[in-house]
Design a protein around this motif. Structure first.
Motif, PDB file in Angstrom:
ATOM      1  N   MET A 198       0.829  -1.204   0.000  1.00 52.56           N
ATOM      2  CA  MET A 198       0.000   0.000   0.000  1.00 52.56           C
ATOM      3  C   MET A 198       0.874   1.269   0.000  1.00 52.56           C
ATOM      4  SD  MET A 198      -3.195   0.428   2.503  1.00 52.56           S
ATOM      5  CE  MET A 198      -2.959   1.839   3.484  1.00 52.56           C
ATOM      6  N   ARG A 257       2.246   4.926   0.803  1.00 53.09           N
ATOM      7  CA  ARG A 257       2.134   5.796   1.984  1.00 53.09           C
ATOM      8  C   ARG A 257       1.791   7.206   1.555  1.00 53.09           C
ATOM      9  NH1 ARG A 257       6.921   5.623   6.082  1.00 53.09           N
ATOM     10  NH2 ARG A 257       5.512   6.991   7.197  1.00 53.09           N
ATOM     11  N   ARG A 258       0.799   7.765   2.219  1.00 48.33           N
ATOM     12  CA  ARG A 258       0.458   9.171   1.922  1.00 48.33           C
ATOM     13  C   ARG A 258       1.390  10.101   2.672  1.00 48.33           C
ATOM     14  NH1 ARG A 258      -5.678  10.924   2.529  1.00 48.33           N
ATOM     15  NH2 ARG A 258      -4.934  12.988   2.027  1.00 48.33           N
ATOM     16  N   CYS A 286       2.770  13.094   4.882  1.00 49.57           N
ATOM     17  CA  CYS A 286       2.147  13.911   5.925  1.00 49.57           C
ATOM     18  C   CYS A 286       1.937  15.326   5.412  1.00 49.57           C
ATOM     19  CB  CYS A 286       3.060  13.996   7.148  1.00 49.57           C
ATOM     20  SG  CYS A 286       3.242  12.421   7.936  1.00 49.57           S
ATOM     21  N   PRO A 332      43.105  78.776 -10.215  1.00 47.50           N
ATOM     22  CA  PRO A 332      44.256  78.734 -11.131  1.00 47.50           C
ATOM     23  C   PRO A 332      45.029  77.418 -11.025  1.00 47.50           C
ATOM     24  CG  PRO A 332      44.763  80.058  -9.199  1.00 47.50           C
ATOM     25  CD  PRO A 332      43.335  79.690  -9.071  1.00 47.50           C
ATOM     26  N   PHE A 354      46.784  80.458   5.511  1.00 49.18           N
ATOM     27  CA  PHE A 354      46.026  80.990   4.376  1.00 49.18           C
ATOM     28  C   PHE A 354      46.402  80.232   3.104  1.00 49.18           C
ATOM     29  CE2 PHE A 354      46.927  84.966   6.967  1.00 49.18           C
ATOM     30  CZ  PHE A 354      45.726  84.904   7.648  1.00 49.18           C
ATOM     31  N   ALA A 355      45.591  80.428   2.073  1.00 50.26           N
ATOM     32  CA  ALA A 355      45.905  79.828   0.773  1.00 50.26           C
ATOM     33  C   ALA A 355      45.387  80.740  -0.321  1.00 50.26           C
ATOM     34  CB  ALA A 355      45.244  78.465   0.666  1.00 50.26           C
ATOM     35  N   THR A 356      45.919  80.561  -1.524  1.00 48.22           N
ATOM     36  CA  THR A 356      45.380  81.353  -2.637  1.00 48.22           C
ATOM     37  C   THR A 356      44.010  80.767  -2.983  1.00 48.22           C
ATOM     38  OG1 THR A 356      46.604  79.904  -4.105  1.00 48.22           O
ATOM     39  CG2 THR A 356      47.585  82.046  -3.649  1.00 48.22           C
ATOM     40  N   PRO A 357      42.988  81.612  -3.213  1.00 47.71           N
ATOM     41  CA  PRO A 357      41.668  81.075  -3.528  1.00 47.71           C
ATOM     42  C   PRO A 357      41.722  80.259  -4.811  1.00 47.71           C
ATOM     43  CG  PRO A 357      41.637  83.482  -3.457  1.00 47.71           C
ATOM     44  CD  PRO A 357      43.036  83.070  -3.279  1.00 47.71           C
ATOM     45  N   ASP A 417      39.289  77.331   0.579  1.00 51.01           N
ATOM     46  CA  ASP A 417      38.928  78.504   1.383  1.00 51.01           C
ATOM     47  C   ASP A 417      40.211  79.295   1.664  1.00 51.01           C
ATOM     48  OD1 ASP A 417      38.153  80.320   3.278  1.00 51.01           O
ATOM     49  OD2 ASP A 417      36.872  78.927   4.365  1.00 51.01           O
ATOM     50  N   PRO A 418      40.337  80.515   1.141  1.00 49.47           N
ATOM     51  CA  PRO A 418      41.600  81.258   1.318  1.00 49.47           C
ATOM     52  C   PRO A 418      41.889  81.620   2.769  1.00 49.47           C
ATOM     53  CG  PRO A 418      39.946  82.632   0.265  1.00 49.47           C
ATOM     54  CD  PRO A 418      39.364  81.270   0.349  1.00 49.47           C
ATOM     55  N   LEU A 419      40.846  81.697   3.603  1.00 49.66           N
ATOM     56  CA  LEU A 419      41.050  82.106   4.994  1.00 49.66           C
ATOM     57  C   LEU A 419      41.453  80.953   5.909  1.00 49.66           C
ATOM     58  CD1 LEU A 419      38.044  84.549   5.312  1.00 49.66           C
ATOM     59  CD2 LEU A 419      40.443  85.137   5.037  1.00 49.66           C
ATOM     60  N   THR A 420      41.090  79.732   5.536  1.00 53.24           N
ATOM     61  CA  THR A 420      41.470  78.572   6.365  1.00 53.24           C
ATOM     62  C   THR A 420      42.431  77.640   5.626  1.00 53.24           C
ATOM     63  OG1 THR A 420      39.559  77.320   5.589  1.00 53.24           O
ATOM     64  CG2 THR A 420      39.266  78.586   7.604  1.00 53.24           C
ATOM     65  N   VAL A 466      36.728  72.894   0.534  1.00 53.01           N
ATOM     66  CA  VAL A 466      35.308  72.864   0.909  1.00 53.01           C
ATOM     67  C   VAL A 466      34.529  72.333  -0.282  1.00 53.01           C
ATOM     68  CG1 VAL A 466      33.339  74.261   1.656  1.00 53.01           C
ATOM     69  CG2 VAL A 466      35.641  74.898   2.373  1.00 53.01           C
ATOM     70  N   ALA A 483      36.200  79.105  12.037  1.00 46.54           N
ATOM     71  CA  ALA A 483      37.563  79.076  11.489  1.00 46.54           C
ATOM     72  C   ALA A 483      37.725  80.153  10.423  1.00 46.54           C
ATOM     73  CB  ALA A 483      37.859  77.706  10.905  1.00 46.54           C
ATOM     74  N   GLY A 489      40.161  83.245  10.560  1.00 39.67           N
ATOM     75  CA  GLY A 489      41.103  83.450   9.458  1.00 39.67           C
ATOM     76  C   GLY A 489      41.076  84.880   8.963  1.00 39.67           C
ATOM     77  N   LEU A 490      39.876  85.460   8.829  1.00 39.17           N
ATOM     78  CA  LEU A 490      39.768  86.842   8.358  1.00 39.17           C
ATOM     79  C   LEU A 490      40.392  87.804   9.373  1.00 39.17           C
ATOM     80  CD1 LEU A 490      38.671  88.865   6.262  1.00 39.17           C
ATOM     81  CD2 LEU A 490      36.629  89.041   7.662  1.00 39.17           C
ATOM     82  N   LEU A 514      48.075  88.664   0.122  1.00 40.06           N
ATOM     83  CA  LEU A 514      47.537  87.293   0.182  1.00 40.06           C
ATOM     84  C   LEU A 514      47.710  86.595  -1.163  1.00 40.06           C
ATOM     85  CD1 LEU A 514      45.807  85.088   1.689  1.00 40.06           C
ATOM     86  CD2 LEU A 514      43.817  86.147   0.664  1.00 40.06           C
ATOM     87  N   LEU A 515      47.494  87.325  -2.243  1.00 37.62           N
ATOM     88  CA  LEU A 515      47.523  86.700  -3.569  1.00 37.62           C
ATOM     89  C   LEU A 515      48.909  86.762  -4.209  1.00 37.62           C
ATOM     90  CD1 LEU A 515      44.189  88.179  -4.990  1.00 37.62           C
ATOM     91  CD2 LEU A 515      44.512  86.069  -3.737  1.00 37.62           C
ATOM     92  N   ARG A 556      38.156  88.183  -5.997  1.00 34.73           N
ATOM     93  CA  ARG A 556      38.098  86.790  -5.533  1.00 34.73           C
ATOM     94  C   ARG A 556      37.184  86.717  -4.318  1.00 34.73           C
ATOM     95  NH1 ARG A 556      40.627  82.446  -8.146  1.00 34.73           N
ATOM     96  NH2 ARG A 556      42.335  83.242  -9.371  1.00 34.73           N
ATOM     97  N   LEU A 573      36.377  85.818  -0.876  1.00 36.61           N
ATOM     98  CA  LEU A 573      37.183  85.456   0.291  1.00 36.61           C
ATOM     99  C   LEU A 573      36.406  84.543   1.226  1.00 36.61           C
ATOM    100  CD1 LEU A 573      40.049  86.296   0.883  1.00 36.61           C
ATOM    101  CD2 LEU A 573      39.208  88.123   2.318  1.00 36.61           C
TER     102      LEU A 573
END
Lengths: 142, 189
Positions: A1, A3-4, A6, A102, A112-115, A132-135, A139, B55, B59-60, B97-98, B143, B145
């Motif tokens: 027979m 078996r079915r 489960c 540039p 500082f840095a040149t912008p 950022d020329p001031l820091t 950015v 900052a 800087g300024l 600066l420049l 520029r 700033l």
């Protein structure tokens, strides 16, 4: 027979199996290009991060050593000059297109840095940064 | 024929209703965790932005401090060469600066009040007769700033030779080095 079996123990039918395979295929089809894009984005971020790290290091060098440090780009090759020394090559990427406006960015001992505007692109991906020329810090703009 | 076996209570699995309740609870918990995470990230980025702004302001102040310190002192007039007219501030200084290699330059600041943005340019040919106290350069020739969160004021008092930089309610005064030397010498006598 005979078996079915489960209730709840009769395995999968072919239709169920096919349905699962189709669903898996659909998920893979959607996920694969997205994963590719994600990896591409990660590589772009990594290369951009390396460029920004070079700029931050140049600023740190200028403030630490008390002399102006310039970073410039010629074609795909980036270089760095301390004071009036000879330019030294920096690690550059062949796939990342970088444009400085540039062409030379100078970091000064006072912090500082040149912008400047930095445009970065890789395929369809693009980003724009400013110095950022001031820091003297990069950015992100877009 | 054997009767159908009924599974014991502890091996019956879960009903659809129980599953839905569990999913709902998971959703609620994950939403709460995400919102907490989102708030902390937002606070952190807000703090970072504020630090960047501070900052930039610092800087300024440092830049103007250096430029005022190294300003060109007119011996005959017994004062530095600086002019403040409208939104423009001009100063002859030995701290460029420049163009660091230029020596003496005419530094010109222009503040765009609507945008809270400060623009800057330098003239190497400071002796040029075109640069009168009324000279105002175009913003597109200058520029950017920086953009400041607080309103910026730049002032110059001809009598005392003091340059004042203000951010909102805070004001900082800069006295040229030549005057500080005069003060110290007078103090000694």
């Amino acid at each position: 027979m005979r078996r079915r079996p489960c209730l709840g123990r009769h395995g999968f039918s072919l239709i169920e199996l096919l349905l699962v395979l189709i669903l898996l295929g659909l998920i893979a089809g959607v996920a694969a290009p997205a994963t590719g894009r994600l990896l591409d984005q990660l590589a772009f971020r990594k290369e951009t991060g390396a460029l920004l790290a070079q700029l931050r290091a140049a600023r740190l060098l200028a403030t630490g050593k008390g002399r102006a440090v310039s970073v410039g780009i010629t074609g795909h090759n980036r270089w760095q000059t301390e004071g009036s020394d000879e330019p030294q090559p920096l690690a550059s990427s062949e796939t990342l297109a970088v444009h400085f406006d540039p062409a030379t960015i100078t970091f000064y001992p006072e912090g500082f840095a040149t912008p400047a505007i930095i445009r970065v692109s890789r395929g369809k991906k693009a980003a724009r940064f400013t110095i950022d020329p001031l820091t003297g810090l990069p950015v992100r703009e877009s | 024929m054997r009767p159908l076996a009924i599974a014991p209570l502890n091996t019956r699995g879960i009903t659809l209703f129980e599953l839905l309740v569990a999913v709902l609870l998971l959703g609620l918990v994950s939403t709460m965790i995400y919102s907490m995470f989102d708030v902390s990230v937002r606070f952190s980025s807000k703090g970072e932005k504020r630090l960047e702004e501070l900052a930039r302001e610092q800087g300024l102040l440092e830049l103007i401090g250096h430029q005022v310190n190294d300003a060109w002192h007119d011996v005959k007039m017994r004062r530095i060469r600086a002019v403040k007219k409208g939104d423009t501030f001009q100063l002859y200084t030995r701290f460029p600066l420049l163009h660091r290699d230029a020596g003496l330059v005419l530094a010109i600041y222009r503040y765009d009040e609507a945008d809270h943005a400060l623009y800057y340019t330098e003239k190497r040919d400071f002796y040029n007769a075109d640069y009168t106290p009324e000279f105002v350069p175009n913003l597109d020739e200058m520029r950017l700033l920086g953009r400041f969160a607080r309103p910026l004021t730049l002032a110059y008092a001809t009598g005392s030779d003091v340059v004042t930089v203000g951010f909102g309610e805070e004001h900082y005064q800069f006295v040229p080095r030549c005057h500080m030397e005069e003060v110290s010498v007078e103090g000694l006598i």
